[in-house]
Write a protein that holds these residues in place. Structure first.
Motif, PDB file in Angstrom:
ATOM      1  N   MET A   1       0.819  -1.196   0.000  1.00 24.28           N
ATOM      2  CA  MET A   1       0.000   0.000   0.000  1.00 24.28           C
ATOM      3  C   MET A   1       0.866   1.264   0.000  1.00 24.28           C
ATOM      4  O   MET A   1       0.517   2.257  -0.611  1.00 24.28           O
ATOM      5  CB  MET A   1      -0.917  -0.038   1.228  1.00 24.28           C
ATOM      6  CG  MET A   1      -1.908   1.048   1.275  1.00 24.28           C
ATOM      7  SD  MET A   1      -3.089   0.796  -0.025  1.00 24.28           S
ATOM      8  CE  MET A   1      -4.072   2.212   0.137  1.00 24.28           C
ATOM      9  N   SER A   2       2.008   1.203   0.694  1.00 22.98           N
ATOM     10  CA  SER A   2       2.869   2.385   0.751  1.00 22.98           C
ATOM     11  C   SER A   2       3.499   2.683  -0.605  1.00 22.98           C
ATOM     12  O   SER A   2       3.684   3.848  -0.954  1.00 22.98           O
ATOM     13  CB  SER A   2       3.952   2.203   1.809  1.00 22.98           C
ATOM     14  OG  SER A   2       4.806   1.149   1.467  1.00 22.98           O
ATOM     15  N   VAL A   3       3.807   1.655  -1.370  1.00 23.15           N
ATOM     16  CA  VAL A   3       4.371   1.867  -2.705  1.00 23.15           C
ATOM     17  C   VAL A   3       3.316   2.483  -3.627  1.00 23.15           C
ATOM     18  O   VAL A   3       3.622   3.360  -4.437  1.00 23.15           O
ATOM     19  CB  VAL A   3       4.922   0.543  -3.278  1.00 23.15           C
ATOM     20  CG1 VAL A   3       5.412   0.709  -4.689  1.00 23.15           C
ATOM     21  CG2 VAL A   3       6.035   0.001  -2.395  1.00 23.15           C
ATOM     22  N   ILE A   4       2.074   2.071  -3.466  1.00 21.09           N
ATOM     23  CA  ILE A   4       0.990   2.645  -4.267  1.00 21.09           C
ATOM     24  C   ILE A   4       0.791   4.122  -3.909  1.00 21.09           C
ATOM     25  O   ILE A   4       0.613   4.962  -4.804  1.00 21.09           O
ATOM     26  CB  ILE A   4      -0.311   1.843  -4.064  1.00 21.09           C
ATOM     27  CG1 ILE A   4      -0.146   0.438  -4.647  1.00 21.09           C
ATOM     28  CG2 ILE A   4      -1.501   2.542  -4.690  1.00 21.09           C
ATOM     29  CD1 ILE A   4      -1.268  -0.503  -4.306  1.00 21.09           C
ATOM     30  N   LEU A   5       0.847   4.443  -2.623  1.00 23.46           N
ATOM     31  CA  LEU A   5       0.740   5.847  -2.212  1.00 23.46           C
ATOM     32  C   LEU A   5       1.905   6.674  -2.732  1.00 23.46           C
ATOM     33  O   LEU A   5       1.739   7.831  -3.123  1.00 23.46           O
ATOM     34  CB  LEU A   5       0.644   5.956  -0.694  1.00 23.46           C
ATOM     35  CG  LEU A   5      -0.698   5.603  -0.091  1.00 23.46           C
ATOM     36  CD1 LEU A   5      -0.609   5.537   1.422  1.00 23.46           C
ATOM     37  CD2 LEU A   5      -1.735   6.610  -0.511  1.00 23.46           C
ATOM     38  N   PHE A   6       3.104   6.091  -2.743  1.00 23.80           N
ATOM     39  CA  PHE A   6       4.259   6.800  -3.310  1.00 23.80           C
ATOM     40  C   PHE A   6       4.053   7.063  -4.788  1.00 23.80           C
ATOM     41  O   PHE A   6       4.302   8.176  -5.266  1.00 23.80           O
ATOM     42  CB  PHE A   6       5.540   6.002  -3.089  1.00 23.80           C
ATOM     43  CG  PHE A   6       6.693   6.523  -3.896  1.00 23.80           C
ATOM     44  CD1 PHE A   6       7.292   7.722  -3.566  1.00 23.80           C
ATOM     45  CD2 PHE A   6       7.159   5.827  -4.988  1.00 23.80           C
ATOM     46  CE1 PHE A   6       8.348   8.214  -4.319  1.00 23.80           C
ATOM     47  CE2 PHE A   6       8.208   6.306  -5.744  1.00 23.80           C
ATOM     48  CZ  PHE A   6       8.798   7.508  -5.406  1.00 23.80           C
ATOM     49  N   CYS A   7       3.613   6.063  -5.521  1.00 27.12           N
ATOM     50  CA  CYS A   7       3.383   6.246  -6.962  1.00 27.12           C
ATOM     51  C   CYS A   7       2.316   7.307  -7.211  1.00 27.12           C
ATOM     52  O   CYS A   7       2.456   8.136  -8.117  1.00 27.12           O
ATOM     53  CB  CYS A   7       2.993   4.920  -7.597  1.00 27.12           C
ATOM     54  SG  CYS A   7       4.313   3.710  -7.634  1.00 27.12           S
ATOM     55  N   PHE A   8       1.252   7.300  -6.405  1.00 29.66           N
ATOM     56  CA  PHE A   8       0.205   8.305  -6.545  1.00 29.66           C
ATOM     57  C   PHE A   8       0.761   9.706  -6.281  1.00 29.66           C
ATOM     58  O   PHE A   8       0.499  10.644  -7.045  1.00 29.66           O
ATOM     59  CB  PHE A   8      -0.954   8.002  -5.585  1.00 29.66           C
ATOM     60  CG  PHE A   8      -2.007   9.052  -5.566  1.00 29.66           C
ATOM     61  CD1 PHE A   8      -2.882   9.187  -6.634  1.00 29.66           C
ATOM     62  CD2 PHE A   8      -2.126   9.923  -4.497  1.00 29.66           C
ATOM     63  CE1 PHE A   8      -3.852  10.167  -6.632  1.00 29.66           C
ATOM     64  CE2 PHE A   8      -3.091  10.899  -4.486  1.00 29.66           C
ATOM     65  CZ  PHE A   8      -3.951  11.023  -5.546  1.00 29.66           C
ATOM     66  N   SER A   9       1.532   9.872  -5.214  1.00 28.62           N
ATOM     67  CA  SER A   9       2.117  11.175  -4.894  1.00 28.62           C
ATOM     68  C   SER A   9       3.079  11.622  -5.981  1.00 28.62           C
ATOM     69  O   SER A   9       3.115  12.803  -6.344  1.00 28.62           O
ATOM     70  CB  SER A   9       2.849  11.118  -3.557  1.00 28.62           C
ATOM     71  OG  SER A   9       1.969  10.833  -2.517  1.00 28.62           O
ATOM     72  N   LEU A  10       3.864  10.700  -6.505  1.00 28.46           N
ATOM     73  CA  LEU A  10       4.815  11.035  -7.560  1.00 28.46           C
ATOM     74  C   LEU A  10       4.101  11.460  -8.841  1.00 28.46           C
ATOM     75  O   LEU A  10       4.475  12.456  -9.468  1.00 28.46           O
ATOM     76  CB  LEU A  10       5.725   9.840  -7.834  1.00 28.46           C
ATOM     77  CG  LEU A  10       6.853  10.056  -8.832  1.00 28.46           C
ATOM     78  CD1 LEU A  10       7.837  11.075  -8.283  1.00 28.46           C
ATOM     79  CD2 LEU A  10       7.550   8.752  -9.120  1.00 28.46           C
ATOM     80  N   ILE A  11       3.047  10.768  -9.207  1.00 33.41           N
ATOM     81  CA  ILE A  11       2.295  11.115 -10.416  1.00 33.41           C
ATOM     82  C   ILE A  11       1.630  12.479 -10.258  1.00 33.41           C
ATOM     83  O   ILE A  11       1.677  13.313 -11.178  1.00 33.41           O
ATOM     84  CB  ILE A  11       1.262  10.020 -10.742  1.00 33.41           C
ATOM     85  CG1 ILE A  11       1.981   8.760 -11.228  1.00 33.41           C
ATOM     86  CG2 ILE A  11       0.257  10.493 -11.774  1.00 33.41           C
ATOM     87  CD1 ILE A  11       1.091   7.556 -11.355  1.00 33.41           C
ATOM     88  N   VAL A  12       1.026  12.740  -9.096  1.00 31.90           N
ATOM     89  CA  VAL A  12       0.390  14.038  -8.860  1.00 31.90           C
ATOM     90  C   VAL A  12       1.426  15.151  -8.909  1.00 31.90           C
ATOM     91  O   VAL A  12       1.187  16.216  -9.484  1.00 31.90           O
ATOM     92  CB  VAL A  12      -0.376  14.030  -7.516  1.00 31.90           C
ATOM     93  CG1 VAL A  12      -0.816  15.429  -7.120  1.00 31.90           C
ATOM     94  CG2 VAL A  12      -1.573  13.117  -7.596  1.00 31.90           C
ATOM     95  N   CYS A  13       2.610  14.919  -8.336  1.00 30.83           N
ATOM     96  CA  CYS A  13       3.667  15.936  -8.343  1.00 30.83           C
ATOM     97  C   CYS A  13       4.172  16.202  -9.756  1.00 30.83           C
ATOM     98  O   CYS A  13       4.343  17.358 -10.146  1.00 30.83           O
ATOM     99  CB  CYS A  13       4.813  15.485  -7.442  1.00 30.83           C
ATOM    100  SG  CYS A  13       6.143  16.682  -7.313  1.00 30.83           S
TER     101      CYS A  13
END
Length: 81
Positions: A1-13
Motif C-alpha cells: 500500500m505504501s508503494v501505491i501511495l508513493f506512486c500516486f504522490s509522484l504522479i500528482v507531483c
C-alpha cells in the motif's frame, strides 16, 4: 500500500509541475505530503519485506525533496542579509 501511495504522490507531483491540474492548487501540496507521510507510516508498521523497504526509502526521499530541500534553499540561498 505504501508503494501505491508513493506512486500516486509522484504522479500528482509530476503532473502538477507540468501544468496539468487534476486537483485545485491549494490541495496539491498537502495531498502529496499527506500521501507520503501515510505511506511512510504504513511501511514502518507493515511487513519488512522488499516492498516495505522500498516504501520506506521512496517515501523518505520524496518527503526529503518536497519538504526539507525547499526549506534549506529558501533559508540559506534566497534569504538576503
Amino acid at each position: 500500500m505504501s508503494v501505491i501511495l508513493f506512486c500516486f504522490s509522484l504522479i500528482v507531483c509530476i503532473l502538477f509541475l507540468n501544468g496539468i491540474d487534476l486537483f485545485p492548487d491549494e490541495v496539491v501540496i498537502p495531498l502529496i505530503i499527506g500521501g507520503s507521510i501515510i505511506g511512510l507510516i504504513l511501511s514502518l508498521f507493515g511487513r519488512k519485506d522488499a516492498f516495505g523497504k522500498i516504501g520506506i526509502v521512496s517515501n523518505s526521499f520524496f518527503l526529503l525533496f518536497i519538504i526539507i530541500v525547499p526549506i534549506i534553499v529558501r533559508t540559506f540561498i534566497w534569504n538576503q542579509p
